[in-house]
Each structure stands twice: as C-alpha cells, then as structure tokens.
Design a protein around this motif. Structure first.
Motif, PDB file in Angstrom:
ATOM      1  N   ALA A  57       1.038  -0.684  -0.038  1.00 50.80           N
ATOM      2  CA  ALA A  57      -0.309  -0.330   0.209  1.00 50.80           C
ATOM      3  C   ALA A  57       0.845   1.316   0.166  1.00 50.80           C
ATOM      4  O   ALA A  57       0.689   2.255  -0.364  1.00 50.80           O
ATOM      5  CB  ALA A  57      -0.825  -0.161   1.585  1.00 50.80           C
ATOM      6  N   MET A 219     -15.108  -5.409  10.044  1.00 52.45           N
ATOM      7  CA  MET A 219     -13.872  -5.613   8.394  1.00 52.45           C
ATOM      8  C   MET A 219     -14.454  -6.889   8.308  1.00 52.45           C
ATOM      9  O   MET A 219     -14.562  -7.841   7.356  1.00 52.45           O
ATOM     10  CB  MET A 219     -12.448  -6.103   9.104  1.00 52.45           C
ATOM     11  CG  MET A 219     -12.125  -4.129   9.087  1.00 52.45           C
ATOM     12  SD  MET A 219     -11.936  -3.578   7.484  1.00 52.45           S
ATOM     13  CE  MET A 219     -10.727  -4.623   6.352  1.00 52.45           C
ATOM     14  N   LYS A 222     -17.413  -7.418   6.852  1.00 52.71           N
ATOM     15  CA  LYS A 222     -16.975  -7.071   5.415  1.00 52.71           C
ATOM     16  C   LYS A 222     -17.452  -5.540   5.169  1.00 52.71           C
ATOM     17  O   LYS A 222     -18.162  -5.163   4.181  1.00 52.71           O
ATOM     18  CB  LYS A 222     -17.695  -7.935   4.120  1.00 52.71           C
ATOM     19  CG  LYS A 222     -17.633  -9.269   4.325  1.00 52.71           C
ATOM     20  CD  LYS A 222     -15.668  -9.515   4.511  1.00 52.71           C
ATOM     21  CE  LYS A 222     -15.316 -10.932   4.102  1.00 52.71           C
ATOM     22  NZ  LYS A 222     -14.109 -11.524   3.939  1.00 52.71           N
ATOM     23  N   ASP A 224     -17.608  -1.478   4.427  1.00 51.58           N
ATOM     24  CA  ASP A 224     -16.739  -0.944   4.009  1.00 51.58           C
ATOM     25  C   ASP A 224     -16.053  -0.026   4.922  1.00 51.58           C
ATOM     26  O   ASP A 224     -16.589   0.739   5.717  1.00 51.58           O
ATOM     27  CB  ASP A 224     -17.518   0.317   2.849  1.00 51.58           C
ATOM     28  CG  ASP A 224     -16.547   0.831   1.893  1.00 51.58           C
ATOM     29  OD1 ASP A 224     -15.999   0.566   1.148  1.00 51.58           O
ATOM     30  OD2 ASP A 224     -16.486   2.142   2.575  1.00 51.58           O
ATOM     31  N   LEU A 225     -14.625   0.268   4.149  1.00 49.95           N
ATOM     32  CA  LEU A 225     -13.887   1.281   5.206  1.00 49.95           C
ATOM     33  C   LEU A 225     -14.859   2.496   5.500  1.00 49.95           C
ATOM     34  O   LEU A 225     -14.333   3.432   6.934  1.00 49.95           O
ATOM     35  CB  LEU A 225     -12.012   1.426   4.434  1.00 49.95           C
ATOM     36  CG  LEU A 225     -11.216   0.466   4.852  1.00 49.95           C
ATOM     37  CD1 LEU A 225     -10.165   0.357   3.671  1.00 49.95           C
ATOM     38  CD2 LEU A 225     -11.855  -0.315   6.499  1.00 49.95           C
ATOM     39  N   GLU A 241      -6.009   1.905   6.873  1.00 47.91           N
ATOM     40  CA  GLU A 241      -5.823   0.496   5.893  1.00 47.91           C
ATOM     41  C   GLU A 241      -4.985  -0.310   6.190  1.00 47.91           C
ATOM     42  O   GLU A 241      -5.378  -1.075   5.630  1.00 47.91           O
ATOM     43  CB  GLU A 241      -4.690   1.797   4.908  1.00 47.91           C
ATOM     44  CG  GLU A 241      -5.716   2.853   4.783  1.00 47.91           C
ATOM     45  CD  GLU A 241      -6.088   2.921   3.293  1.00 47.91           C
ATOM     46  OE1 GLU A 241      -5.459   1.464   2.840  1.00 47.91           O
ATOM     47  OE2 GLU A 241      -6.190   3.559   1.960  1.00 47.91           O
ATOM     48  N   TYR A 243      -5.452  -2.337   8.306  1.00 44.75           N
ATOM     49  CA  TYR A 243      -6.582  -3.252   8.739  1.00 44.75           C
ATOM     50  C   TYR A 243      -7.118  -3.953   7.681  1.00 44.75           C
ATOM     51  O   TYR A 243      -8.301  -5.780   7.250  1.00 44.75           O
ATOM     52  CB  TYR A 243      -7.896  -3.200   9.173  1.00 44.75           C
ATOM     53  CG  TYR A 243      -7.426  -2.666  10.342  1.00 44.75           C
ATOM     54  CD1 TYR A 243      -7.495  -3.241  11.568  1.00 44.75           C
ATOM     55  CD2 TYR A 243      -7.316  -1.226  10.973  1.00 44.75           C
ATOM     56  CE1 TYR A 243      -7.060  -3.211  12.948  1.00 44.75           C
ATOM     57  CE2 TYR A 243      -7.019  -0.384  12.221  1.00 44.75           C
ATOM     58  CZ  TYR A 243      -6.778  -1.303  13.218  1.00 44.75           C
ATOM     59  OH  TYR A 243      -6.801  -1.190  13.996  1.00 44.75           O
ATOM     60  N   ARG A 244      -7.173  -3.842   5.976  1.00 45.12           N
ATOM     61  CA  ARG A 244      -6.900  -4.138   4.543  1.00 45.12           C
ATOM     62  C   ARG A 244      -6.317  -5.660   4.357  1.00 45.12           C
ATOM     63  O   ARG A 244      -5.672  -6.146   5.247  1.00 45.12           O
ATOM     64  CB  ARG A 244      -7.053  -3.505   3.457  1.00 45.12           C
ATOM     65  CG  ARG A 244      -8.038  -2.099   3.167  1.00 45.12           C
ATOM     66  CD  ARG A 244      -7.085  -2.056   2.342  1.00 45.12           C
ATOM     67  NE  ARG A 244      -7.639  -0.258   1.381  1.00 45.12           N
ATOM     68  CZ  ARG A 244      -8.968   0.142   1.115  1.00 45.12           C
ATOM     69  NH1 ARG A 244      -9.723  -1.214   1.050  1.00 45.12           N
ATOM     70  NH2 ARG A 244      -9.290   1.091   0.860  1.00 45.12           N
TER      71      ARG A 244
END
Length: 244
Positions: A57, A219, A222, A224-225, A241, A243-244
């Motif tokens: 990232a 998360m 599911k 969304d961030l 980010e 935690y993606r």
C-alpha cells in the motif's frame, strides 16, 4: 490543487477505470493530509503517516503521489520537484491485530460501569470522551440511534439491539455515567474500565484496544472502510488502511 487530479488522470494513457479510481482515491487522500500547501515539511508528515500501512500500500501511494508531483512540476505549478521516499522498514513487521472472543463481556460483573463502558466501545467504536459527555437526551431507543456532538459537528450512530436493555434503565438521567447530575472524569472511566478488563482476564486491553476490536469485527462483517470511518468519526480512512 484538487482540480488538477482530473487533468493529471486525463493525460495518463492506458489506465483502466479501476486504476484511475485507485489513483484518484490515493491523490485525494494525499491532499486531505497535506492541504493545498506542498512543502518538504508537509510531505514528511504524509510520509510518516504511511508507515503504519502494508508495504504494498505504501509503494502504491508513494508512486501515485510522485507521479502527480512530477506532473505539477512539469506544468510549472511547482517551482521545486518534490519526491517522497519510502521510509526504511523495521526488521520485524508489526503483527496483525487478533480478533478476540469477548463474549464474556455480556455476563454480569462486579464492575457494571466498567462493563458498560467496554461494551459501548466494543460494539459501537465510541471513544471514552464521547461516552462520558453523551447525554441521555441524545439517545433514541425507539429508533436505535444516538447522536455524538463535537464542537459544531455531529454524527448519528446506530445502537446494536443487544445494547438496548443496557441503556434503557439509564434514560431518566442526564448522562449515561453521572454523579448528582454531573458527568464523571476520564480518570474515573479509566479506573472502571481497567477493573472490568482485569476481572474478565484481559488486563492488556485498553479503550484503544477495544476500539480496534470494533474495527476488526466490522472488517469481519465486510463493512466498507468508508462506512467504518464514518461510524468512528474519522475524516479519512488513512488509519484504517492497515486492516485491509
């Protein structure tokens, strides 16, 4: 400055729609962090913010930003050609946070205030400071929502069904946690939460750790961030980010 992103993307050939969207997201986030003033200091601040992200990232964001900075320099909008460098990575990467089984938090406790504090953080991602200043008048159990006020801003947060019975007995008060109609201090909240977490066998946990558990659960579902950031009252998803 923000309007230059679309011009920059228009000049890039061969990019797919998804790639353009990714560039746009990274560059808008970049400008959110540094504002309209590009300087060595602002770029170093942005650079340090990237350190908590995965290497992949970081590389993606740095590449996008450096291309954009070069574009601005070529167009004469920057007198200096700035370039962001990746920070040297630590030898050991930080372990990914672990999703804990905290179902025991719903059992009765000798520290009921600490228990409710923990549940509000774990289930809703609230900060202790937000909880302590939360007035009963800002809670609507019928619609299962509460309103968090901060300065001139406010956000509406959904109340999970499981928390309704916990809050219902407190609806004749001024604050959720109070003494003689006045809110308790952060020190009081810290002691109550610490005592409860020790009782449950999680002495290493803290309010920050519980908030992280909220994020991990979102998360897992599911979510969304951007939606998670909205629930937490964050202006950007930068800190999420990792935690993606």
């Amino acid at each position: 400055m923000r309007d230059r992103i679309s011009v920059f993307l228009e000049e890039k050939q061969g990019l797919s729609a998804n790639s353009k969207q990714s560039y746009k997201y990274d560059l808008e986030q970049f400008l959110d962090m540094i504002g309209e003033q590009i300087s060595e200091t602002n770029l170093k601040i942005y650079q340090s913010q990237l350190s908590s992200l995965k290497i992949s990232a970081q590389k993606r964001k740095v590449s996008a930003c450096n291309q954009f900075l070069y574009f601005l320099y070529q167009k004469g909008e920057l007198k200096t050609f700035y370039r962001i460098e990746l920070l040297k990575q630590a030898e050991q990467q930080q372990a990914k946070p672990e999703l804990l089984d905290l179902e025991s938090f719903w059992q009765e406790s000798d520290f009921p205030e600490g228990r409710l504090l923990a549940l509000l953080i774990l289930e809703m991602g609230l900060l202790p400071s937000e909880i302590l200043t939360l007035k009963v008048a800002d809670i609507n159990l019928d619609f299962q929502v509460l309103r968090i006020k901060k300065a001139s801003q406010q956000r509406i947060v959904a109340i999970p069904m499981r928390l309704l019975p916990e809050l219902a007995p407190l609806m004749d008060q001024t604050y959720i946690f109070e003494k003689s109609g006045k809110a308790y201090s952060r020190q009081w909240a810290f002691r109550q939460l610490e005592a409860f977490l020790k009782e449950r066998g999680f002495p290493e946990l803290s309010a920050q750790g519980l908030r992280e558990q909220f994020i991990l659960r979102q998360m897992e579902e599911k979510v969304d961030l951007y939606e998670i950031a909205k629930k937490l009252g964050l202006k950007t998803v930068m800190t999420l980010e990792k935690y993606r």
